[in-house]
Scaffold this motif. Sequence first.
Motif, PDB file in Angstrom:
ATOM      1  N   MET A  49       4.510  -5.998  -1.583  1.00  0.00           N
ATOM      2  CA  MET A  49       3.108  -5.649  -1.463  1.00  0.00           C
ATOM      3  C   MET A  49       2.264  -6.910  -1.623  1.00  0.00           C
ATOM      4  SD  MET A  49       0.915  -2.693  -3.387  1.00  0.00           S
ATOM      5  CE  MET A  49       2.392  -1.728  -3.445  1.00  0.00           C
ATOM      6  N   LYS A  50       1.175  -6.965  -0.878  1.00  0.00           N
ATOM      7  CA  LYS A  50       0.289  -8.123  -0.869  1.00  0.00           C
ATOM      8  C   LYS A  50      -1.052  -7.736  -1.500  1.00  0.00           C
ATOM      9  CE  LYS A  50      -1.129  -9.381   3.262  1.00  0.00           C
ATOM     10  NZ  LYS A  50      -1.246 -10.024   4.576  1.00  0.00           N
ATOM     11  N   THR A  51      -1.541  -8.574  -2.418  1.00  0.00           N
ATOM     12  CA  THR A  51      -2.853  -8.374  -3.023  1.00  0.00           C
ATOM     13  C   THR A  51      -3.804  -9.428  -2.480  1.00  0.00           C
ATOM     14  OG1 THR A  51      -1.870  -7.492  -5.052  1.00  0.00           O
ATOM     15  CG2 THR A  51      -4.137  -8.279  -5.197  1.00  0.00           C
ATOM     16  N   GLN A  52      -4.943  -8.965  -1.992  1.00  0.00           N
ATOM     17  CA  GLN A  52      -5.956  -9.860  -1.432  1.00  0.00           C
ATOM     18  C   GLN A  52      -7.289  -9.598  -2.127  1.00  0.00           C
ATOM     19  OE1 GLN A  52      -5.675 -10.356   3.031  1.00  0.00           O
ATOM     20  NE2 GLN A  52      -4.656  -8.393   2.781  1.00  0.00           N
ATOM     21  N   LYS A  53      -8.090 -10.644  -2.301  1.00  0.00           N
ATOM     22  CA  LYS A  53      -9.409 -10.515  -2.917  1.00  0.00           C
ATOM     23  C   LYS A  53     -10.470 -11.008  -1.940  1.00  0.00           C
ATOM     24  CE  LYS A  53      -7.886 -10.827  -7.679  1.00  0.00           C
ATOM     25  NZ  LYS A  53      -8.358  -9.604  -8.250  1.00  0.00           N
ATOM     26  N   PHE A  54     -11.600 -10.302  -1.936  1.00  0.00           N
ATOM     27  CA  PHE A  54     -12.692 -10.595  -1.012  1.00  0.00           C
ATOM     28  C   PHE A  54     -14.028 -10.546  -1.741  1.00  0.00           C
ATOM     29  CE2 PHE A  54      -9.262  -8.568   1.215  1.00  0.00           C
ATOM     30  CZ  PHE A  54      -9.127  -9.296   2.380  1.00  0.00           C
ATOM     31  N   PRO A 100      -4.597   3.993   6.284  1.00  0.00           N
ATOM     32  CA  PRO A 100      -3.260   4.279   5.756  1.00  0.00           C
ATOM     33  C   PRO A 100      -2.484   3.041   5.292  1.00  0.00           C
ATOM     34  CG  PRO A 100      -3.298   4.540   8.140  1.00  0.00           C
ATOM     35  CD  PRO A 100      -4.717   4.301   7.701  1.00  0.00           C
ATOM     36  N   ARG A 101      -2.875   1.866   5.756  1.00  0.00           N
ATOM     37  CA  ARG A 101      -2.145   0.656   5.347  1.00  0.00           C
ATOM     38  C   ARG A 101      -2.582   0.138   3.976  1.00  0.00           C
ATOM     39  NH1 ARG A 101      -3.239  -3.107  10.286  1.00  0.00           N
ATOM     40  NH2 ARG A 101      -5.250  -2.117  10.005  1.00  0.00           N
ATOM     41  N   ILE A 102      -3.681   0.669   3.432  1.00  0.00           N
ATOM     42  CA  ILE A 102      -4.138   0.263   2.104  1.00  0.00           C
ATOM     43  C   ILE A 102      -3.461   1.151   1.066  1.00  0.00           C
ATOM     44  CG2 ILE A 102      -6.104   0.132   0.529  1.00  0.00           C
ATOM     45  CD1 ILE A 102      -7.862  -0.576   2.913  1.00  0.00           C
ATOM     46  N   ASN A 103      -2.721   0.522   0.166  1.00  0.00           N
ATOM     47  CA  ASN A 103      -2.062   1.262  -0.913  1.00  0.00           C
ATOM     48  C   ASN A 103      -3.038   1.559  -2.040  1.00  0.00           C
ATOM     49  OD1 ASN A 103       0.375   1.170   0.466  1.00  0.00           O
ATOM     50  ND2 ASN A 103       0.996  -0.718  -0.530  1.00  0.00           N
ATOM     51  N   SER A 104      -3.867   0.576  -2.390  1.00  0.00           N
ATOM     52  CA  SER A 104      -4.897   0.775  -3.401  1.00  0.00           C
ATOM     53  C   SER A 104      -5.980  -0.278  -3.211  1.00  0.00           C
ATOM     54  CB  SER A 104      -4.318   0.696  -4.812  1.00  0.00           C
ATOM     55  OG  SER A 104      -3.862  -0.602  -5.101  1.00  0.00           O
ATOM     56  N   ARG A 124     -18.976  -9.409  -6.442  1.00  0.00           N
ATOM     57  CA  ARG A 124     -18.623  -8.022  -6.072  1.00  0.00           C
ATOM     58  C   ARG A 124     -17.235  -8.003  -5.439  1.00  0.00           C
ATOM     59  NH1 ARG A 124     -22.805  -7.776  -8.886  1.00  0.00           N
ATOM     60  NH2 ARG A 124     -24.626  -6.602  -8.262  1.00  0.00           N
ATOM     61  N   LEU A 125     -16.256  -8.454  -6.191  1.00  0.00           N
ATOM     62  CA  LEU A 125     -14.907  -8.637  -5.664  1.00  0.00           C
ATOM     63  C   LEU A 125     -14.225  -7.327  -5.284  1.00  0.00           C
ATOM     64  CD1 LEU A 125     -13.448 -11.446  -7.927  1.00  0.00           C
ATOM     65  CD2 LEU A 125     -14.238 -11.622  -5.579  1.00  0.00           C
ATOM     66  N   LEU A 126     -13.748  -7.304  -4.070  1.00  0.00           N
ATOM     67  CA  LEU A 126     -12.922  -6.216  -3.562  1.00  0.00           C
ATOM     68  C   LEU A 126     -11.475  -6.684  -3.637  1.00  0.00           C
ATOM     69  CD1 LEU A 126     -12.235  -3.613  -1.906  1.00  0.00           C
ATOM     70  CD2 LEU A 126     -12.706  -4.985   0.142  1.00  0.00           C
ATOM     71  N   THR A 127     -10.638  -5.914  -4.310  1.00  0.00           N
ATOM     72  CA  THR A 127      -9.209  -6.213  -4.380  1.00  0.00           C
ATOM     73  C   THR A 127      -8.479  -5.145  -3.583  1.00  0.00           C
ATOM     74  OG1 THR A 127      -9.487  -7.151  -6.582  1.00  0.00           O
ATOM     75  CG2 THR A 127      -7.245  -6.576  -5.926  1.00  0.00           C
ATOM     76  N   VAL A 128      -7.661  -5.572  -2.645  1.00  0.00           N
ATOM     77  CA  VAL A 128      -6.927  -4.658  -1.766  1.00  0.00           C
ATOM     78  C   VAL A 128      -5.435  -4.939  -1.900  1.00  0.00           C
ATOM     79  CG1 VAL A 128      -6.511  -3.962   0.627  1.00  0.00           C
ATOM     80  CG2 VAL A 128      -8.828  -4.515  -0.117  1.00  0.00           C
ATOM     81  N   SER A 143      -1.926  -3.990  -0.062  1.00  0.00           N
ATOM     82  CA  SER A 143      -1.389  -3.401   1.157  1.00  0.00           C
ATOM     83  C   SER A 143      -0.057  -4.051   1.478  1.00  0.00           C
ATOM     84  CB  SER A 143      -2.356  -3.597   2.319  1.00  0.00           C
ATOM     85  OG  SER A 143      -2.432  -4.959   2.648  1.00  0.00           O
ATOM     86  N   GLU A 144       0.647  -3.449   2.404  1.00  0.00           N
ATOM     87  CA  GLU A 144       1.928  -3.995   2.834  1.00  0.00           C
ATOM     88  C   GLU A 144       1.755  -5.008   3.957  1.00  0.00           C
ATOM     89  OE1 GLU A 144       4.803  -3.555   1.413  1.00  0.00           O
ATOM     90  OE2 GLU A 144       4.080  -2.060   0.008  1.00  0.00           O
ATOM     91  N   ASP A 145       0.866  -4.702   4.906  1.00  0.00           N
ATOM     92  CA  ASP A 145       0.835  -5.526   6.109  1.00  0.00           C
ATOM     93  C   ASP A 145      -0.559  -5.772   6.690  1.00  0.00           C
ATOM     94  OD1 ASP A 145       0.298  -2.977   6.965  1.00  0.00           O
ATOM     95  OD2 ASP A 145       1.805  -2.937   8.532  1.00  0.00           O
ATOM     96  N   MET A 146      -1.616  -5.638   5.893  1.00  0.00           N
ATOM     97  CA  MET A 146      -2.962  -5.879   6.416  1.00  0.00           C
ATOM     98  C   MET A 146      -3.329  -7.352   6.278  1.00  0.00           C
ATOM     99  SD  MET A 146      -5.349  -2.662   5.376  1.00  0.00           S
ATOM    100  CE  MET A 146      -6.687  -3.131   6.459  1.00  0.00           C
ATOM    101  N   SER A 147      -3.871  -7.907   7.338  1.00  0.00           N
ATOM    102  CA  SER A 147      -4.382  -9.273   7.278  1.00  0.00           C
ATOM    103  C   SER A 147      -5.805  -9.236   6.712  1.00  0.00           C
ATOM    104  CB  SER A 147      -4.392  -9.884   8.671  1.00  0.00           C
ATOM    105  OG  SER A 147      -5.375  -9.239   9.469  1.00  0.00           O
ATOM    106  N   ALA A 148      -6.321 -10.402   6.361  1.00  0.00           N
ATOM    107  CA  ALA A 148      -7.706 -10.487   5.902  1.00  0.00           C
ATOM    108  C   ALA A 148      -8.653  -9.987   6.988  1.00  0.00           C
ATOM    109  CB  ALA A 148      -8.036 -11.918   5.504  1.00  0.00           C
TER     110      ALA A 148
END
Length: 69
Positions: free
Chosen positions: A1-6, A27-31, A41-45, A47-52
């Motif tokens: 799983m990949k964690t990304q911050k925005f 559906p590709r977002i796990n949490s 206002r950080l968004l943490t996502v 997912s398995e395979d979503m790009s930025a």
Amino acid sequence: MKTQKFKTNIACGNCLAKVTPILNAEPRINSWEVDLKSDDRLLTVESEDMSAEDVFKTVIKAGFVAKPQ
């Protein structure tokens, strides 16, 4: 799983209410979560395979911007 911050312009509870159904429907977002107390206002996502770019396109559907941190 990949964690990304925005960095986002999701600034309040009403904004969060607008983006919630869009992010929950992807559906590709796990949490995900938005830290409204953060100046960025950080968004943490997680997912398995979503790009930025995929996350950006999903958030923009709700009228907000998400820039990779």
